[in-house]
Write a protein that holds these residues in place. Structure first.
Motif, mmCIF file in Angstrom:
data_model
loop_
_atom_site.group_PDB
_atom_site.id
_atom_site.type_symbol
_atom_site.label_atom_id
_atom_site.label_comp_id
_atom_site.label_asym_id
_atom_site.label_seq_id
_atom_site.Cartn_x
_atom_site.Cartn_y
_atom_site.Cartn_z
ATOM 1 N N GLU A 183 0.831 -1.207 0.000
ATOM 2 C CA GLU A 183 0.000 0.000 0.000
ATOM 3 C C GLU A 183 0.866 1.257 0.000
ATOM 4 N N GLU A 184 1.978 1.190 0.731
ATOM 5 C CA GLU A 184 2.874 2.348 0.784
ATOM 6 C C GLU A 184 3.451 2.655 -0.590
ATOM 7 N N ILE A 185 4.014 1.636 -1.244
ATOM 8 C CA ILE A 185 4.662 1.872 -2.536
ATOM 9 C C ILE A 185 3.644 2.261 -3.602
ATOM 10 N N GLN A 186 2.529 1.544 -3.662
ATOM 11 C CA GLN A 186 1.546 1.881 -4.685
ATOM 12 C C GLN A 186 0.994 3.286 -4.480
ATOM 13 N N GLY A 187 0.925 3.723 -3.237
ATOM 14 C CA GLY A 187 0.410 5.056 -2.950
ATOM 15 C C GLY A 187 1.394 6.178 -3.203
ATOM 16 N N LEU A 188 2.671 5.838 -3.445
ATOM 17 C CA LEU A 188 3.691 6.865 -3.690
ATOM 18 C C LEU A 188 3.673 7.247 -5.173
ATOM 19 N N ARG A 189 2.636 7.945 -5.557
ATOM 20 C CA ARG A 189 2.406 8.252 -6.969
ATOM 21 C C ARG A 189 3.584 9.002 -7.587
ATOM 22 N N ASP A 190 4.099 9.996 -6.884
ATOM 23 C CA ASP A 190 5.162 10.814 -7.471
ATOM 24 C C ASP A 190 6.497 10.075 -7.512
ATOM 25 N N TYR A 191 6.754 9.221 -6.549
ATOM 26 C CA TYR A 191 7.936 8.353 -6.623
ATOM 27 C C TYR A 191 7.862 7.472 -7.859
ATOM 28 N N ARG A 192 6.721 6.874 -8.089
ATOM 29 C CA ARG A 192 6.557 5.975 -9.226
ATOM 30 C C ARG A 192 6.678 6.731 -10.555
ATOM 31 N N LEU A 193 6.132 7.939 -10.611
ATOM 32 C CA LEU A 193 6.220 8.718 -11.846
ATOM 33 C C LEU A 193 7.631 9.258 -12.070
ATOM 34 N N ALA A 194 8.332 9.602 -10.998
ATOM 35 C CA ALA A 194 9.727 10.031 -11.153
ATOM 36 C C ALA A 194 10.562 8.899 -11.745
ATOM 37 N N LYS A 195 10.332 7.675 -11.265
ATOM 38 C CA LYS A 195 11.009 6.508 -11.838
ATOM 39 C C LYS A 195 10.699 6.373 -13.326
ATOM 40 N N TYR A 196 9.427 6.517 -13.669
ATOM 41 C CA TYR A 196 9.031 6.375 -15.071
ATOM 42 C C TYR A 196 9.768 7.388 -15.947
#
Length: 282
Positions: A183-196
């Protein structure tokens, strides 16, 4: 001769199919057995050999991108007990991808394993194989996030289903914490988009699109800024930056601007020396 010919052909087909299925083409497992009794040492070393095949020989999802994710698993069993017909190990557990920019650690990973137990893929929750399934999907989802913005959501749902059912299983130990991590990782929208956008910049470099690289850098920096506005010490984001700081600096030096370099230094002061050394035009 015909039998040998067809047998060879069959083996080649199996090899090619495994190559297609190998979303985890190389899984390195090390189980430290120093604290275990002699019998358990031998059994755990057998398990050490089984786990790679469990990952490598299975089609985890429809792999339209041809994704390959090498993994490294380290286990440090510290205790073993017998409960009925089951032997239950308590171990520290670490699993990372090849770059180690995504990693999961469990201080008290409890799993049942008896001599000669097969590792089988099943919908039924098992303390060992279901945990391996959960982490397989976590790494696949994290990888898919680098191909499409938030592209791992459907696979995160698979991991969530396992963790949810794990909490109501006969051995619920660890599942609450795994679900929390998901839940923590999936909720880190901006972390995930920065990776992308980091990987999008690299894709554009490979395609010879320098203007698109600069735009991708801007997008990465924007999402890092948003992430750190929420939590300046967010762990997953800093792990990612620590691993990729050198490449980020090189990309900005070759394709970016001094303003972008100043921005990444402001956002990630832990790696300021790397950015200044490698990101400055010479």
């Amino acid at each position: 001769m015909n039998f040998l010919k067809y047998s060879s052909f069959f083996l080649i087909i199996i090899f090619l199919l495994n190559a297609v299925l190998a979303q985890f083409p190389e899984v390195t497992v090390e189980i430290s057995v120093d604290r275990m009794p002699e019998k358990e040492r031998a059994d755990l070393k057998t398990l050490e050999q089984k786990i790679p095949y469990y990952f490598e020989g299975y089609e985890w999802f429809e792999n339209t991108y041809g994704i390959e994710i090498p993994l490294k698993i380290s286990m440090f069993p510290e205790a073993v007990s017998t409960s009925g017909f089951e032997r239950v190990f308590t171990s520290r557990f670490l699993i990372t991808n090849e770059a180690a920019d995504l990693r999961f650690f469990e201080k008290s990973f409890k799993f049942a394993y008896n001599s000669n137990d097969p590792l089988m893929h099943s919908e039924m929750i098992h303390s060992l194989t279901s945990a391996l399934d959960f982490y397989a999907y976590m790494f696949i989802a994290g990888e898919l996030d680098t191909y499409d913005p938030l592209g791992g959501n459907n696979i995160y749902d698979k991991a969530r289903d396992i963790a949810t059912r794990g909490q109501t299983s006969q051995r619920p130990s660890g599942w609450k914490e795994r679900l929390r991590d998901l839940e923590e990782i999936q909720g880190l929208r901006d972390y995930r988009l920065a990776k992308y956008y980091y990987w999008n910049a690299i894709d554009n470099i490979d395609q010879g699109k320098p203007d698109a690289v600069k735009i991708a850098i801007d997008e990465m920096l924007k999402h890092l800024d948003r992430m750190f506005d929420i939590n300046a010490r967010e762990r997953n984001t800093h792990i990612f930056l620590d691993v990729h700081a050198r490449d980020i600096a090189e990309i900005i030096r070759k394709y970016g601007t001094p303003e972008q370099l100043d921005e990444i230094i402001l956002q990630d002061p832990d790696n300021e020396a790397i950015y200044k050394k490698l990101g400055t035009q010479h």
